[in-house]
Enzyme design. Structure first.
Site, PDB file in Angstrom:
ATOM      1  N   GLY A  66      48.429  -0.954  19.686  1.00 21.37           N
ATOM      2  CA  GLY A  66      48.799  -2.110  20.492  1.00 21.37           C
ATOM      3  C   GLY A  66      49.799  -1.787  21.590  1.00 21.37           C
ATOM      4  CB  THR A  67      52.876   0.293  21.672  1.00 26.81           C
ATOM      5  OG1 THR A  67      53.590  -0.448  20.679  1.00 26.81           O
ATOM      6  CG2 THR A  67      53.850   0.784  22.720  1.00 26.81           C
ATOM      7  CG  ASN A 123      56.304  -9.161  16.207  1.00 24.13           C
ATOM      8  OD1 ASN A 123      56.558  -9.893  17.156  1.00 24.13           O
ATOM      9  ND2 ASN A 123      57.025  -8.087  15.929  1.00 24.13           N
ATOM     10  CD  GLN A 134      51.733  -9.022  13.170  1.00 21.37           C
ATOM     11  OE1 GLN A 134      51.166  -9.386  12.141  1.00 21.37           O
ATOM     12  NE2 GLN A 134      52.481  -7.928  13.202  1.00 21.37           N
ATOM     13  CB  THR A 137      39.128  14.702  22.661  1.00 21.87           C
ATOM     14  OG1 THR A 137      38.879  15.785  23.557  1.00 21.87           O
ATOM     15  CG2 THR A 137      38.082  14.694  21.552  1.00 21.87           C
ATOM     16  CB  CYS A 166      59.035  -1.912  16.665  1.00 15.95           C
ATOM     17  SG  CYS A 166      57.266  -2.058  16.386  1.00 15.95           S
TER      18      CYS A 166
END
Length: 382
Positions: free
Chosen positions: A71-72, A152, A180, A238, A331
């Site tokens: 997500g970040t 969140n 979330q 990749t 976080c």
């Protein structure tokens, strides 16, 4: 000692089916998806099937799903590229967004000189849609709104359809951090006017280090990472093949079992909240996390009636008893600044009391919740 995991908003236990799918990918399908030989073609086929699976479930086109490390990265990519490529001059967000959005927006303000505006919040942490409309009409700059679907930390669910309509009516782009939300709620990107979304597999029983961005077709975004032509040219490098198929497996399982698992987890949350408020007098829910309709069924943020000094020992005490929960988002672990979300909605007196986020999954049981409440009760009486 009993072990109780109530930190599912930070990350979830990986489903056994996902583990097995990833083990098979690592052992049997190790070709580079960009290679033209049969090993590579096999991997490429699986990557594209995963993309199609996600797109179909969300009523999107496969080309609109871009795999990221989570997500970040998706939030960073979308916001940065929107400013750079779409000429965004103003970002409208809230002060209780995930730091992946807030810190990125702050950096863009410094680097590009954009305007950064914050929508007003009510006492529970909900964005004021009237104020949002005022901001959208505030000047003639090109705007992007970034508001998360499910918070969140306190679990509030915004009226994302209403936000989308306001953005559409005012020719603004709309981005939502749905980390979330996806995997826990049905999504139809044609029913909601949203241009960009971010998702992470480890929030719905998939592996860490993989997620995706939804980028509406013909939005005008260009690559952030350059190199090869992977991910439709949006993200060179990749592909993390085993993680992508693990994400797909977790995604499919989440939506196959969505109704029954939602019902189970919702009942666990209801049971826990009612029991904590009854057994620990003075305990209160932060934001709307105690409201079963206006907050997500996956978490409760509870303020406990302990003084500041005693509160400092609470998380440590729970950990010693085998209970995993969180002061805020994972976080923020190691930060002594407290929750930026609670700082926006609580008074100084309320902030002096400890608040904990308990988050649930289908792997939890009522017996675990009984044990947790008993530990909290004993701590309150000690």
């Amino acid at each position: 000692m009993q072990k109780v995991y109530l930190d599912n908003a930070a990350t979830t236990q990986v489903r056994q089916e996902v583990i097995e799918r990833m083990q098979d990918a690592l052992a049997q399908h190790y070709g580079n998806p960009s290679s033209t030989h049969s090993f590579g073609r096999s991997a490429r086929t699986a990557v594209e099937q995963a993309r199609k699976t996600i797109a179909k479930t969300m009523n999107a086109q496969p080309s609109e799903i871009i795999f990221t490390s989570g997500g970040t990265e998706a939030d960073n990519m979308i916001l940065r590229c929107a400013v750079r490529d779409l000429g965004i001059e103003t970002i409208i967000t809230s002060k209780i967004e995930h730091h992946a959005v807030l810190h990125t927006a702050e950096e863009l303000e410094k680097e590009y000189g954009i305007q950064l505006w914050f929508v007003d919040l009510d006492a529970f942490g909900n964005p004021d849609l009237g104020h949002l409309e005022e901001l959208l009409k505030g000047d003639d700059t090109k705007k992007l709104v970034s508001l998360m679907h499910v918070n969140n930390e306190i679990g509030n669910i915004i009226d994302i359809a209403a936000v989308g309509e306001l953005c559409k009516a005012n020719n603004a782009f709309f981005h939502s951090d749905t980390v979330q939300s996806i995997g826990h709620y049905p999504w139809d990107v044609q029913a909601v006017h949203v241009d960009f979304l971010a998702a992470a597999a480890h929030k719905f029983h998939g592996p860490k280090g993989i997620g995706f961005a939804y980028i509406r077709k013909n939005s005008g975004l260009k690559p952030l990472i350059f190199g090869g032509s992977q991910e439709r040219g949006y993200r060179a490098g990749t592909e993390s093949f085993h993680n992508i198929v693990g994400l797909e497996e977790a995604f499919v399982r989440s939506y196959e079992h969505l109704e029954e698992e939602t019902k189970t987890i919702k009942e666990l949350k209801r049971y826990f909240v009612e029991k904590v408020l009854k057994e620990v007098p003075g305990a209160e829910c932060n934001g709307l996390s105690g409201d079963m309709e206006k907050s997500t069924y996956t978490l409760a943020n509870i303020r406990l009636p302990f003084d500041k000094q005693k509160g400092l020992m609470l998380l440590f005490h729970l950990d010693m008893k085998g209970i995993a929960c969180s002061k805020g988002s994972a976080c923020q672990s190691g930060s002594n600044q407290g929750s930026h979300v609670l700082n926006e909605i609580l008074s100084g007196e309320e902030l002096d009391k400890p608040s904990l986020r308990f988050s649930f999954s289908m792997y939890n049981t009522k017996e675990e919740l009984d044990y947790t409440v008993e530990v909290l009760k004993e701590f309150a009486n000690s």
